[in-house]
Design a protein around this motif. Structure first.
Motif: not given
Lengths: 485, 156
Positions: B52-76
């Protein structure tokens, strides 16, 4: 370039995530504002390049023109903008037509350009110029808004064009007789009528016999010898200008109709009367009515009022011009040229009986009354009849109705007053008058004979009035024809 | 101008549509694998915004989600999701990419990122200020380029 509300919305979101990353001490969250910044920056760069390419092609993709480039004040010209839309662009393009001062543009100002249109497209709008002069119409403005609606900017495209508006006044006003220009003497007038006062004149040395009450004592004391000051009697002479405004005066090209020439002369006469302080009346003769102020103009404000009435002269209803009386030699020649009906004491009602004498006499008497009724009901004649005997009467009209004009001039000059007539020859105002110069010259000769008849009326002076260039063409053509013979 | 350009509701460039859709699927899968139910919520939100929105919106939500579920550190798996998120951001059919545009944008973001990383050694809040200032300078630079290049004055 200007960022839009969407840009600022995303900027605020990025700032929010920035604050969140600081509050939560999560450096990875910085990737969100950095990603938003990078995305916005890429869009901005791409948009700037596209706008730069449009600006480079501003005169090749867009062109502005106006046709015709010269118009008469109040008439419309057509502004056209042609453009070749850039293909494959998601940007929103809106073209705004210019609004120069003193020029009225009709129609929509903004036009959305569709990038899907192929080939050269054209936008047109009528322009109306309300003031005489030369006006520059600036380039139209192209507003560009980026895809996603993040940025917008505006650039000028095409090139400016010039529109010239000429005043509704003829340039080459010819006043003359027999094709020759003459000067119309209208300077100071003799004190044949009442003297209203005296005004100081020149200073000169005292001569024996000069009245002592005219000695200028200040000048005498200053110069050491007696000096007298001459006085000049102030006289006033009423001027009555009668301008024919009927439909037949509409003949001629726009801005150079008979009425336009008549107005030029009438305005000049108004200024002449104002310069001498002469009482002035201006009567405008319309179909079936005469329009005139109640009192003559004697103050500068009143002279301006009369000038304004003349400048505001507009043609009658254009539809009535189609039914206007046209120059018709046959009709003029066929009309009776009998004298005025003064002294006639027999009316048709008095011619009774069925004998041969009554039957023979009745048609003549009925026709005479009808002639009187026709003449007296004509507004031009009525306007002249209302003129003051002591005034200078000036008639400005055409030769459409020659006999009626002749009767009117005779009536005006009959009581000893001065009458000047400025006549417009209809032959010079018909469309395509100069195609057949030979016929035009014969028409003009016929007019000149008529003018001389008017000039021969005691107390009357008749001038021809019209476009100098057309008259010169007719006269020159006749001279060349005579030379060839 | 009064006309509003609607947000794109679909992808009309076939190659880009395939790539960006695939990237969103990778992001969703990463979120679900790393975050379970929480990740699923972020994944669904990302997918809806992508539609529904320009790419910047799913990027922002996806990045936030990734930080939320993967922290601390980033597995492969998180790195795969991170890469896919970048692809979602960059594969924008309304963005007319050119090598110079890509290079300049990458260089600007890289410079700001480097400055922020260096500023992080000084204090916690300094990187944020560096990002704001650096971004403002970059935007203004492009604005001046447009004004000088077109040689026209803007209308309001």
């Amino acid at each position: 370039m200007r960022p839009t509300r969407r840009f600022w919305t995303l900027a605020v979101l990025a700032l929010g995530w920035l604050a969140l990353s600081v509050l939560l001490a999560e450096p990875l969250l910085l990737a969100v504002p950095l990603g938003i910044t990078g995305w916005l920056l890429a869009h901005q760069l791409s948009f700037a390049r596209r706008v730069a390419r449009l600006a480079d092609a501003r005169t090749t993709r867009f062109s502005q023109s106006v046709s015709p480039g010269t118009v008469v004040v109040g008439n419309a010209t057509r502004l056209a903008v042609e453009y070749d839309p850039p293909a494959g662009s998601d940007d929103e393009l809106v073209l705004s037509l210019p609004d120069p001062p003193s020029v009225t543009r009709e129609g929509a100002q903004e036009h959305r350009l569709d990038a899907l249109d192929s080939g050269t497209q054209r936008i047109e709008a009528p322009l109306r110029v309300d003031v005489a002069g030369e006006f520059e119409v600036p380039e139209p403005m192209l507003s560009v808004r980026s895809a996603h609606g993040l940025f917008e900017t505006a650039i000028r495209v095409g090139s400016p064009v010039t529109v010239t508006a000429e005043p509704r006044a003829p340039r080459d006003v010819h006043v003359g007789a027999g094709g020759q220009r003459i000067s119309v003497a209208a300077g100071e007038h003799r004190a044949e009528h009442g003297v209203s006062g005296f005004e100081p004149g020149e200073l000169r040395e005292y001569l024996p016999g000069d009245p002592t009450n005219r000695i200028d004592w200040k000048a005498t004391a200053r110069l050491g010898e007696p000096y007298v000051r001459d006085v000049e009697a102030e006289t006033t002479r009423g001027t009555r200008v009668i301008v024919d405004c009927r439909p037949q005066m509409l003949d001629g090209p726009d801005g150079r109709t008979k009425l336009d020439f008549a107005r030029e002369v009438a305005v000049w006469l108004t200024e002449l009367a104002a310069s001498h302080g002469d009482p002035l009346s201006v009567a405008l003769v319309h179909e079936g009515a005469v329009e005139e102020a109640e009192t003559p103009a004697t103050t500068s404000r009143e002279y301006r009022r009369e000038r304004s009435r003349l400048h505001d002269l507009r043609s009658a209803d254009p539809d009535s011009a189609a039914a206007a009386t046209r120059h018709d030699r046959t009709a003029n020649a066929a009309r009776a040229t009998g004298p005025a009906t003064e002294g006639v004491s027999v009316s048709a009602a008095e011619v009774t009986g069925s004998d041969a004498f009554a039957e023979t006499l009745r048609p003549y008497v009925a026709d005479l009354e009808a002639h009187v009724e026709r003449v007296s009901n004509r507004p031009l004649f009525r306007a002249v009849a209302d003129a003051d005997a002591a005034a200078w009467t000036v008639l400005v009209t055409d030769d459409s109705n020659r006999e009626a004009l002749l009767e009117a001039v005779r009536a005006a000059a009959g009581d000893g007053s001065r009458v000047s007539v400025f006549i417009l020859p209809s032959a010079l105002f018909v469309p395509d008058a100069l195609i057949d110069l030979d016929a035009a010259y014969h028409e003009y000769v016929d007019f000149e004979e008529y003018r001389q008849r008017l000039d021969a009326v005691g107390g009357a002076t008749a001038f021809e009035l019209g476009p100098g260039d057309r008259l010169a063409s007719v006269v020159d053509a006749a001279a060349r024809a005579r030379h060839r013979e | 101008m009064n006309a509003e350009i609607p947000y794109p509701s679909g992808r009309d460039h076939p190659v880009r549509a395939v790539v960006s859709t695939g990237a969103v699927l990778v992001v969703a899968a990463s979120l679900v694998l790393l975050g379970g139910v929480t990740g699923l919520a972020f994944a669904l939100g990302t997918a809806v915004l992508f539609a529904l929105a320009p790419p910047v919106f799913p990027f922002a939500l996806g990045q936030t989600g990734l930080v939320a579920v993967a922290s601390p550190g980033l597995p492969p798996v998180a790195w795969a999701g991170q890469t896919a998120l970048l692809a979602v951001l960059l594969v924008d059919e309304r963005l007319q990419w050119s090598w110079s545009t890509a290079a300049l944008s990458a260089a600007a973001v890289g410079a700001v990122s480097l400055a922020a990383r260096l500023a992080a050694r000084q204090s916690r809040s300094l990187p944020a200020a560096v990002v704001v200032a650096g971004s403002a300078v970059a935007f203004y630079a492009v604005h001046r380029y447009e004004v000088v290049r077109t040689g026209n004055v803007e209308t309001t």
